[in-house]
Scaffold this active site. Structure first.
Site, mmCIF file in Angstrom:
data_model
loop_
_atom_site.group_PDB
_atom_site.id
_atom_site.type_symbol
_atom_site.label_atom_id
_atom_site.label_comp_id
_atom_site.label_asym_id
_atom_site.label_seq_id
_atom_site.Cartn_x
_atom_site.Cartn_y
_atom_site.Cartn_z
ATOM 1 N N ILE A 87 -29.659 10.186 37.221
ATOM 2 C CA ILE A 87 -29.258 9.024 38.034
ATOM 3 C C ILE A 87 -27.827 9.204 38.513
ATOM 4 C CG2 ILE A 87 -28.893 6.535 38.007
ATOM 5 C CD1 ILE A 87 -31.062 6.403 35.820
ATOM 6 N N ASP B 272 -28.442 7.980 32.273
ATOM 7 C CA ASP B 272 -28.373 9.428 32.106
ATOM 8 C C ASP B 272 -27.946 10.029 33.443
ATOM 9 O OD1 ASP B 272 -28.824 12.159 31.785
ATOM 10 O OD2 ASP B 272 -30.635 11.883 30.573
ATOM 11 N N HIS B 273 -26.735 10.571 33.461
ATOM 12 C CA HIS B 273 -26.171 11.051 34.724
ATOM 13 C C HIS B 273 -26.844 12.338 35.210
ATOM 14 C CE1 HIS B 273 -23.571 10.750 37.993
ATOM 15 N NE2 HIS B 273 -22.389 10.832 37.422
ATOM 16 N N ARG B 274 -27.654 12.958 34.370
ATOM 17 C CA ARG B 274 -28.385 14.145 34.823
ATOM 18 C C ARG B 274 -29.450 13.782 35.845
ATOM 19 N NH1 ARG B 274 -30.275 16.357 29.065
ATOM 20 N NH2 ARG B 274 -30.871 14.148 29.004
#
Length: 593
Positions: free
Chosen positions: A569, A565-567
């Site tokens: 990591i 999850d780029h939010r």
């Protein structure tokens, strides 16, 4: 003038629902708070209560109708009487779906309806507190000295199940704890035990029936129908509440999720005191997972002040109570609207485009989705709101494979078979301790990151019925041999659909290994509320350049695919995480470190 009863707000980002059952008809006399219809939303089937009492003049909906929030459900005749108990809301209660309180007689109708709806939802979710027929006891008195055995709480977010097998007959003598039916939920088939002993007088279900939590399974008769030991403890608060003694009526219940409440007398920073009363019953506003945590920590959930919206108890509240800490200072009422603003996230249920008429081109066959497939659709649809990125890498497992073959016979003596999946689980568990963010979760409502001081690893298992993910709890504390034995047992029960709901919950990280099937890479999908998942593909020997000898050497390379999850990591952290896993696999000695 007729009074219109409208559909209140029933949840964040939910704009409409489908009528499942109409519970009243024209000419019926209803009371304020009485359920008038059952409506199905994206997440659940909930009862919608009337916010006023009177005689039903006309029912405006029928089963199958789609009703928007604010749409008229029915009208009441001229003798309609509004709900009488509409005191002010606690000043600490913020806005939003979970924190709506009824403030005063000039409260807008939509807020009053939302408050009534919140109470109805709370009744369903907190059945183990609102009646003796709780998850602990699962029984309630019936007329004539008999006792009803009801369906207890069988897992988080599970509201109903389908009867697969009825294990008893009328006239059978059953003991407390004896399995009486097998029930299929979204994820598993579970045995439901009797909460009391006695003789079966009547069976209320048959194979194929859909039963909600709290629904009657069978009735026991005779003096032998003794309630479960835990039932009296659960029944006591409800009975005491129903007695309405002066001492009790003088105790002001705190703000509930839109429930009826007296004006808050002491809105301090210590949170809202539980339990609260609804319709003569005591209700504690906490999710089943929070209740389970309280039991594990030895905390009486009824004594925990809820610091969440409208007094809801969170896991953090329970943990603070276990440590003897007080609740944090709540935000002032003026800041509540800002806290309750909806998040800019995609809805959990996508808008499906209409399908073409496939019959134009040939014969088609339709098949109902299984419970597992429905659960997968819901989970994967919810995950579409997550911005995901996949990081690819390869690990040289040449030495690790030699170690696996060397120590495999020891594990076989213990009753299992050592595979690369088990070794990878141990490596990942150790790595998650070094990189705790990959086992965390996002709380968008409160704008917080939740770090967990435990490592629970889910392992995707391919079964004839679909994909199931049993969870190894506290995986970082298990040896590799213990992992082999535990996973083998869980995987076997998964293929037989005998997993318990708790054995598929609580994962902080998931591993999906498709190496036994084939493929050199894939992009696994993060299963919210987790923030990362590791995919493993088929390994094999490849020529790898050796800088020291300046020659190519055959090395056994294992492809790894980390979706995150780029939010939460960042890409650099993901690359370090995968590299740490690869380095541990490349040097077996690092596992012991």
């Amino acid at each position: 003038m007729p009074t219109e009863i409208k559909l209140p707000e029933v949840g964040d980002n939910i704009e409409q629902g489908t009528v499942v059952t109409v519970l009243v008809k024209a000419g019926d006399t209803i009371e304020a708070g009485q359920a008038v219809i059952e409506i199905e939303t994206d997440k659940a089937v909930v009862e919608v209560p009337a916010e006023a009492g009177g005689t039903v003049a006309e029912v405006m909906v029928k089963e199958g109708d789609s009703v928007k929030v604010g749409g008229v459900i029915l009208t009441l005749g001229g003798d309609a009487a509004p709900a009488q108990s509409v005191p002010a809301a606690s000043p600490t209660a913020g806005g939003g779906d979970e924190s709506m309180g009824i403030e005063s007689s000039d409260t807008p109708p939509n807020e009053a309806q939302a408050a009534q709806q919140a109470n109805a939802q709370e009744q369903m979710q907190e059945s183990e507190e609102s009646a003796p027929a709780s998850a602990a006891g699962g029984s309630k008195p019936a007329s004539g000295g008999s006792q009803d055995i009801v369906l207890p709480d069988v897992g988080d977010n599970i509201e109903q199940g389908t009867v697969v097998t009825v294990l008893v007959n009328v006239g059978d003598a059953v003991e407390e704890g004896q399995a009486i039916v097998e029930l299929e939920t979204d994820k598993a088939v579970v045995e439901v035990p009797s909460s009391a002993a006695g003789t079966v007088q009547a069976i209320g279900v048959k194979v194929g029936d859909s039963v909600k939590i709290g629904g009657v399974l069978l009735t026991l008769s005779g003096g032998g129908a003794a309630p479960a030991q835990e039932a009296p403890a659960k029944a006591a608060p409800a009975q005491a509440s129903a007695s309405s003694s002066p001492a009790q009526t003088n105790l002001p219940p705190a703000a509930s999720e839109g429930g009826e409440q007296p004006k808050a007398q002491n809105p301090t920073s210590q949170g809202t005191q539980n339990p609260q009363t609804f319709d003569g019953r005591e209700v504690v506003h906490a999710a089943p997972s929070v209740r389970r945590l309280a039991r594990e920590l030895g905390v009486d959930i009824k004594t925990v002040p809820g610091a969440g919206p409208a007094g809801r108890i969170s896991a953090e509240d329970v943990q603070r109570a276990a440590k003897g800490e007080s609740q944090p200072q709540q935000a002032a009422p003026a800041s509540a609207p800002a806290v309750s603003q909806p998040q800019a996230a995609a809805p959990t249920q996508a808008a499906f485009a209409p399908l073409p008429n496939f019959e134009k081109w040939g014969i088609v066959t339709r098949e109902d989705m299984s419970g597992i497939r429905k659960a997968t659709v819901r989970s994967m649809t919810a995950s579409t709101s997550i911005p995901m990125v996949t990081q690819f890498d390869k690990a040289d497992v040449t030495r690790m494979e030699e170690v696996r073959k060397q120590f495999g016979p020891r594990v076989e003596k213990a009753g299992g078979k050592l595979t690369m999946t088990h070794i990878l689980m141990k490596v990942v568990a150790n790595t998650l301790r070094k990189f705790p963010k990959f086992g965390a979760s996002l709380d968008l409502e409160n704008q917080q990151v939740i770090y967990k001081d435990y490592v629970n690893i889910g392992v995707a298992v391919d079964t004839p019925n679909g994909l199931l993910v049993p969870v190894l709890k506290n995986a970082d504390r298990l040896s590799i041999t213990e992992m082999v034995l535990v996973l083998n047992e869980l995987a076997g029960r998964a293929r037989e659909r005998k997993l318990k709901p708790d054995e598929m919950q609580g994962a902080t990280f998931t591993i999906s290994n498709l190496g036994g099937i084939g493929g050199y890479a894939f992009t696994p999908i993060v299963n919210a509320p987790e923030v990362a998942i590791l995919g493993v593909s088929r390994g094999g020997f490849e020529p790898v350049w050796n800088k020291e000898t300046e020659t190519f050497e055959p090395r056994n390379m294992l492809p790894l695919s980390l979706t995150y999850d780029h939010r939460l990591i960042d890409g650099a952290d993901a690359a370090r995480f995968v590299r740490a896993i690869a380095e541990s696999l490349e040097d077996p000695f690092l596992i012991s470190l």
